[in-house]
Design a protein around this motif. Structure first.
Motif, PDB file in Angstrom:
ATOM      1  N   LYS A 178       0.838  -1.190   0.000  1.00  0.00           N
ATOM      2  CA  LYS A 178       0.000   0.000   0.000  1.00  0.00           C
ATOM      3  C   LYS A 178       0.876   1.244   0.000  1.00  0.00           C
ATOM      4  O   LYS A 178       2.027   1.214   0.434  1.00  0.00           O
ATOM      5  N   MET A 179       0.307   2.335  -0.471  1.00  0.00           N
ATOM      6  CA  MET A 179       1.041   3.593  -0.576  1.00  0.00           C
ATOM      7  C   MET A 179       1.430   4.088   0.815  1.00  0.00           C
ATOM      8  O   MET A 179       0.616   4.122   1.736  1.00  0.00           O
ATOM      9  N   LYS A 180       2.699   4.457   0.992  1.00  0.00           N
ATOM     10  CA  LYS A 180       3.207   4.850   2.308  1.00  0.00           C
ATOM     11  C   LYS A 180       2.879   6.294   2.643  1.00  0.00           C
ATOM     12  O   LYS A 180       2.516   6.621   3.769  1.00  0.00           O
ATOM     13  N   ASN A 181       3.008   7.195   1.681  1.00  0.00           N
ATOM     14  CA  ASN A 181       2.745   8.611   1.901  1.00  0.00           C
ATOM     15  C   ASN A 181       1.944   9.126   0.717  1.00  0.00           C
ATOM     16  O   ASN A 181       2.453   9.172  -0.402  1.00  0.00           O
ATOM     17  N   HIS A 182       0.695   9.507   0.949  1.00  0.00           N
ATOM     18  CA  HIS A 182      -0.196   9.861  -0.154  1.00  0.00           C
ATOM     19  C   HIS A 182       0.108  11.225  -0.759  1.00  0.00           C
ATOM     20  O   HIS A 182      -0.594  11.655  -1.674  1.00  0.00           O
ATOM     21  N   THR A 183       1.143  11.900  -0.267  1.00  0.00           N
ATOM     22  CA  THR A 183       1.531  13.187  -0.848  1.00  0.00           C
ATOM     23  C   THR A 183       2.890  13.137  -1.533  1.00  0.00           C
ATOM     24  O   THR A 183       3.310  14.108  -2.120  1.00  0.00           O
ATOM     25  N   ASP A 184       3.587  11.987  -1.448  1.00  0.00           N
ATOM     26  CA  ASP A 184       4.952  11.915  -1.989  1.00  0.00           C
ATOM     27  C   ASP A 184       5.263  10.483  -2.393  1.00  0.00           C
ATOM     28  O   ASP A 184       5.386   9.588  -1.543  1.00  0.00           O
ATOM     29  N   TRP A 185       5.441  10.253  -3.709  1.00  0.00           N
ATOM     30  CA  TRP A 185       5.690   8.903  -4.204  1.00  0.00           C
ATOM     31  C   TRP A 185       7.103   8.426  -3.894  1.00  0.00           C
ATOM     32  O   TRP A 185       7.401   7.238  -4.000  1.00  0.00           O
ATOM     33  N   SER A 186       8.023   9.319  -3.541  1.00  0.00           N
ATOM     34  CA  SER A 186       9.400   8.886  -3.281  1.00  0.00           C
ATOM     35  C   SER A 186       9.476   7.934  -2.095  1.00  0.00           C
ATOM     36  O   SER A 186      10.443   7.188  -1.961  1.00  0.00           O
ATOM     37  N   TYR A 187       8.445   7.953  -1.215  1.00  0.00           N
ATOM     38  CA  TYR A 187       8.427   7.026  -0.085  1.00  0.00           C
ATOM     39  C   TYR A 187       7.987   5.625  -0.509  1.00  0.00           C
ATOM     40  O   TYR A 187       8.155   4.666   0.243  1.00  0.00           O
ATOM     41  N   GLY A 188       7.389   5.513  -1.704  1.00  0.00           N
ATOM     42  CA  GLY A 188       7.011   4.214  -2.230  1.00  0.00           C
ATOM     43  C   GLY A 188       5.862   3.578  -1.477  1.00  0.00           C
ATOM     44  O   GLY A 188       4.964   4.260  -0.966  1.00  0.00           O
ATOM     45  N   CYS A 189       5.897   2.236  -1.382  1.00  0.00           N
ATOM     46  CA  CYS A 189       4.805   1.472  -0.786  1.00  0.00           C
ATOM     47  C   CYS A 189       5.337   0.588   0.339  1.00  0.00           C
ATOM     48  O   CYS A 189       6.504   0.206   0.349  1.00  0.00           O
ATOM     49  N   GLU A 190       4.452   0.266   1.259  1.00  0.00           N
ATOM     50  CA  GLU A 190       4.794  -0.600   2.376  1.00  0.00           C
ATOM     51  C   GLU A 190       3.866  -1.799   2.386  1.00  0.00           C
ATOM     52  O   GLU A 190       2.732  -1.723   1.905  1.00  0.00           O
ATOM     53  N   PRO A 191       4.307  -2.945   2.936  1.00  0.00           N
ATOM     54  CA  PRO A 191       3.490  -4.160   2.857  1.00  0.00           C
ATOM     55  C   PRO A 191       2.276  -4.121   3.772  1.00  0.00           C
ATOM     56  O   PRO A 191       2.306  -3.523   4.851  1.00  0.00           O
ATOM     57  N   TYR A 192       1.184  -4.775   3.308  1.00  0.00           N
ATOM     58  CA  TYR A 192       0.035  -5.009   4.181  1.00  0.00           C
ATOM     59  C   TYR A 192       0.364  -6.082   5.221  1.00  0.00           C
ATOM     60  O   TYR A 192      -0.235  -6.130   6.282  1.00  0.00           O
ATOM     61  N   PHE A 193       1.294  -6.959   4.876  1.00  0.00           N
ATOM     62  CA  PHE A 193       1.555  -8.161   5.655  1.00  0.00           C
ATOM     63  C   PHE A 193       2.822  -8.008   6.495  1.00  0.00           C
ATOM     64  O   PHE A 193       3.611  -7.097   6.299  1.00  0.00           O
TER      65      PHE A 193
END
Length: 814
Positions: A314-329
């Motif tokens: 899932k998206m880690k920071n909804h204002t900055d894509w440089s943070y990328g995504c983090e796992p649900y699990f």
């Protein structure tokens, strides 16, 4: 005719908020004040302006911009002096001192930027028609110029040299230094590089091709590139391009944008807008770090770039894509894992290991058993006729027009729930807010109080002493206010927090829990106000100046690598100097060597991770840092026994342009780990850290300390003492061709459970690092290359083994 002309001129002047009061130059003893934003320098042709430019609420940078406003009434900034240390909207000024030095001071006279120039001649600061801000004497001698220190933009006739680089801004609304760099590499080639929070990688020109295959030349070491006014760009490495509207006329700029793409812009005067006339990357998805880790990037000409998360993330920071995504699990190490197939995805870099000639099931098994593996790439190698397996520690990739396939590691228990298309995600710009710097100014009352006390003293005679003490109190109180004000803007400028001494004293229970001690200070365990456990180092060298200390911790705050200890903040109050680090659960390497908690695999990973961290300090960060005290006590281990180099940054900082200056006021380091250069007063380079690294690796392999001596048998059967490096070298030569010498030197705590080939590789690399002659030692990046190049089990005992080049699958031996 004259009346309409005057009307047009007056309209143009009123259209710009910076043009009501302009100057052509600043002379010695004069200043520009932030409270007067309309008083700016302007070039003779009126194209460029320079002064205090607003970058946030009550926050300013000294900058150069195009005087003509765009259709949205904004201005295009081309240079900033203090992009990472903005100043207050009050009591800040730029001054040309009588000594010839230009200083930018924040409230209460804190210097945040200076040219460090001196002259006895008359000098003035002037903005040229080219956009170059120049400090020169009346005789024409140039003392300093902004063209020699660009930010993210190159103007026509401004050279890019081996000593300069372009660094992107963090975002469209944040002018501080970002993650992308445009510069000449050590091989004389112009490159674009992504320097993220955890990883660094080159993405232009095509990284898997040799320079000559990209049309570049490595033979011209002059390293200079320039854009001429007609839109032609030419570089000493044979790279050149021309603007789509080439020819004299339009205003132009070459900018490294926030998305990592290098673009040439031309100004459309009628539309008051910039038009792209050339760009380095036509497909933005091939720019590294564009969507952050654990993400997918897709590009369509009409819709533009789109970022999505890999299934299961899932998206880690909804204002900055440089943070990328983090796992649900939360996938535990002993939990059964499954894999989903993602075609057209290539995750660049961050290989844990490379396995040639593998089956799919064997590759899958290797990733399943490795707790650090996040997925693997399985591809066919046509020249050799077999499949290649790459296991990945981090998922950074692109998904547009890629023929590769990735297999993502997920919990097998609910694998089916993740095996579906990801939902398209977009940035939520409504959540982007500007956080103002903390300001708490009050009108100064010192003058009225002093006058009152003087009149009272004249009338009463006996209270002069009381009045004097009262004035001292007022000055002390205002100094405390300035420190509180500093806290706000330093936190914004440096990127990490300033703590008060009282906060850290409370966090450490009055410095009662000591967890480490070294030559530069004592380390205590503490719990911060946000409940984070931290390591707090109290520096003993308190004679360092406050401004010098703040400049160094600002540099430390910009160093980010997975194998360097993360710095959370600092404290500077009076004589107190403290640094706040992340807490490492397993302590130092020194503690673990003596406690016998390290098996062979952990030791090899520690050797590799430490080498990566030192290679970043020496070769990859914006300022080259020499550690000068590499030893087991300064290599800390996290919960997974991954190494993090600590105590870097306060030893010696080398600016890229002054790497030849290797003067030290005193010897630095710890006995037993210090290179011979310190003893014989030879020039100090990064090779001193390489030597110390080699000694540390030998200590980790043998379990023997280099600060003592090893007992060895002499030619007469007696016992004599040997240094650790000498002892290991003699053991290797005594039994050349016989594997038993490894068994004689390896730490007995490993009980013979280790890979003998890799152990021999590590010993030989360590001995090469610990050579007496610094020219015989490899660089730390070469050490990483040698260790990574031998994840397969092939090994040549006669020398350091061959390195496999992933791009060509050819081998070379050193």
């Amino acid at each position: 005719m004259r009346a309409p002309f005057l009307f047009i001129v007056i309209s143009l002047l009123l259209s710009s908020p910076f043009s009501s009061s302009t100057l052509l130059s600043i002379t010695k003893g004069s200043s520009l004040f932030v409270e007067k934003p309309n008083k700016v320098l302007i070039s003779p042709n009126g194209v460029f302006s320079s002064g205090f430019y607003p970058v946030g609420n009550n926050t300013y940078c000294f900058a150069i911009w195009y005087s003509q406003s765009l259709n949205d009434r904004s201005h295009t900034v081309v240079w900033m002096a203090n992009r990472d240390r903005p100043v207050n909207g009050r009591h800040s000024k730029l001054s040309l001192l009588k000594t010839g030095n230009i200083i930018l001071t924040d409230a209460y006279r804190l210097i945040v930027w200076a040219t460090d120039t001196t002259t006895t001649s008359l000098a003035q600061l002037e903005l040229y028609d080219t956009g170059n801000l120049v400090l020169h004497t009346l005789e024409g001698e140039i003392l300093w110029q902004s063209f020699n220190s660009p930010t993210d933009t190159l103007l026509p006739l401004q050279p890019l040299t081996k000593n300069t680089m372009l660094v992107s801004s963090r975002s469209q609304n944040n002018y501080s230094s970002g993650f992308y760099k445009f510069y000449f590499d050590g091989d004389n080639v112009l490159r674009l590089r992504f320097d993220g929070l955890k990883v660094s990688s080159m993405y232009w020109p095509t990284p898997w091709l040799q320079p000559w295959e990209n049309g570049r030349s490595t033979y011209n070491n002059s390293r200079i590139a320039i854009l001429d006014p007609s839109g032609h760009f030419k570089s000493s490495d044979n790279f050149k391009f021309s603007a789509a509207d080439m020819g004299t006329g339009p205003k132009r700029r070459l900018t490294l944008d926030v998305d990592g793409n290098l673009r040439l812009y031309s100004l459309n005067e009628k539309l008051s807008a910039w038009v792209v006339t050339w760009q380095a990357k036509s497909n933005p998805c091939t720019i590294h770090g564009i969507c952050g880790p654990n993400s997918l990037c897709n590009y369509h000409r009409k819709g533009g770039r789109r970022c999505n998360c890999i299934p299961g993330f899932k998206m880690k920071n909804h204002t900055d894509w440089s943070y990328g995504c983090e796992p649900y699990f939360n996938l535990l190490c002993d939990e059964e894992a499954g894999f989903i197939k993602l075609p057209h995805l290539d995750c660049y870099g961050q290989d844990i290991a490379y396995f040639p000639n593998q089956t799919f099931e064997r590759c899958k098994e290797k990733c399943s058993k490795d707790c650090n593996c996040k997925g693997f790439q399985f591809k066919y190698d046509r020249p050799n006729g077999y499949y290649l397996c790459y296991t990945k520690a981090l998922l950074l990739g692109s998904s547009e027009g890629i023929e590769e396939t990735m297999y993502i590691k997920l919990p097998k228990s609910n694998l089916s729930s993740y095996d579906k298309p990801t939902q398209e995600l977009r940035l939520d710009c409504s959540q982007q807010v500007t956080t103002p710097l903390y300001r708490n100014y009050k009108k100064k009352k010192e003058n009225s109080k002093v006058k009152f006390m003087l009149w009272f003293a004249c009338g009463c005679g006996g209270v002069e002493i009381i009045g004097f003490l009262f004035v001292l109190y007022v000055l002390y109180r205002d100094r405390q206010r300035s420190r509180a004000t500093e806290k706000g803007y330093l936190q914004v400028g440096s990127g990490f927090r300033k703590y008060t001494y009282a906060e850290l004293k409370k966090a450490t229970l009055n410095f009662s829990i000591e967890i480490g001690r070294g030559g530069s200070g004592v380390v205590y365990e503490g719990t911060l106000s946000d409940n984070r456990v931290a390591a707090i180092k109290r520096l003993t060298e308190a004679n360092q100046g406050e401004e010098e200390f703040l400049a160094e911790v600002s540099t430390i705050g910009r160093l980010n690598h997975m194998n360097l200890i993360e710095t959370w903040g600092y404290c500077v109050e009076g004589k107190h100097r403290l640094l706040v680090y992340e807490y490492m659960e397993h302590g130092s390497l020194a503690e673990n060597i003596t406690s016998n908690t390290l098996d062979w695999k952990k030791r090899f990973e520690i050797a590799l991770g430490t080498a990566k961290g030192l290679a970043y300090l020496h070769e990859e960060c914006l300022e080259w840092v020499l550690h000068c005290d590499v030893k087991p006590q300064n290599i800390l281990l996290d919960s997974n026994y991954q190494p993090k180099v600590a105590d870097f940054g306060l030893s010696k900082l080398f600016n890229r342009g002054n790497i030849g200056n290797s003067s030290f006021s005193r010897m630095r380091g710890t006995r037993g780990y210090m290179a011979p250069e310190w003893v014989f007063n030879l020039p100090i380079t990064s090779k001193v850290d390489v030597y110390s690294y080699g000694v540390v690796m030998l200590e980790m392999i043998t379990g023997r300390s280099p600060t003592g001596t090893v007992h060895a048998m002499d030619d007469n059967g007696g016992m004599e003492q040997r240094r650790l490096v000498t002892w290991v070298t003699e053991k290797m030569h005594e039994t050349t061709g016989n594997g038993s010498w490894i068994e004689e030197i390896v730490d007995t705590a490993m009980d013979g459970e280790y890979d003998k080939n890799k152990m021999e590789l590590l010993v030989r690399v360590a001995l090469q690092c610990a050579e007496e002659d610094k020219n015989a030692r490899p660089t730390m990046s070469k050490v990483v290359e040698m260790l990574l190049g031998h994840e397969n089990d092939e090994f040549e005992k006669s020398s350091i083994p061959c390195i496999i080049d992933r791009a060509t699958n050819e081998s070379s031996c050193s």
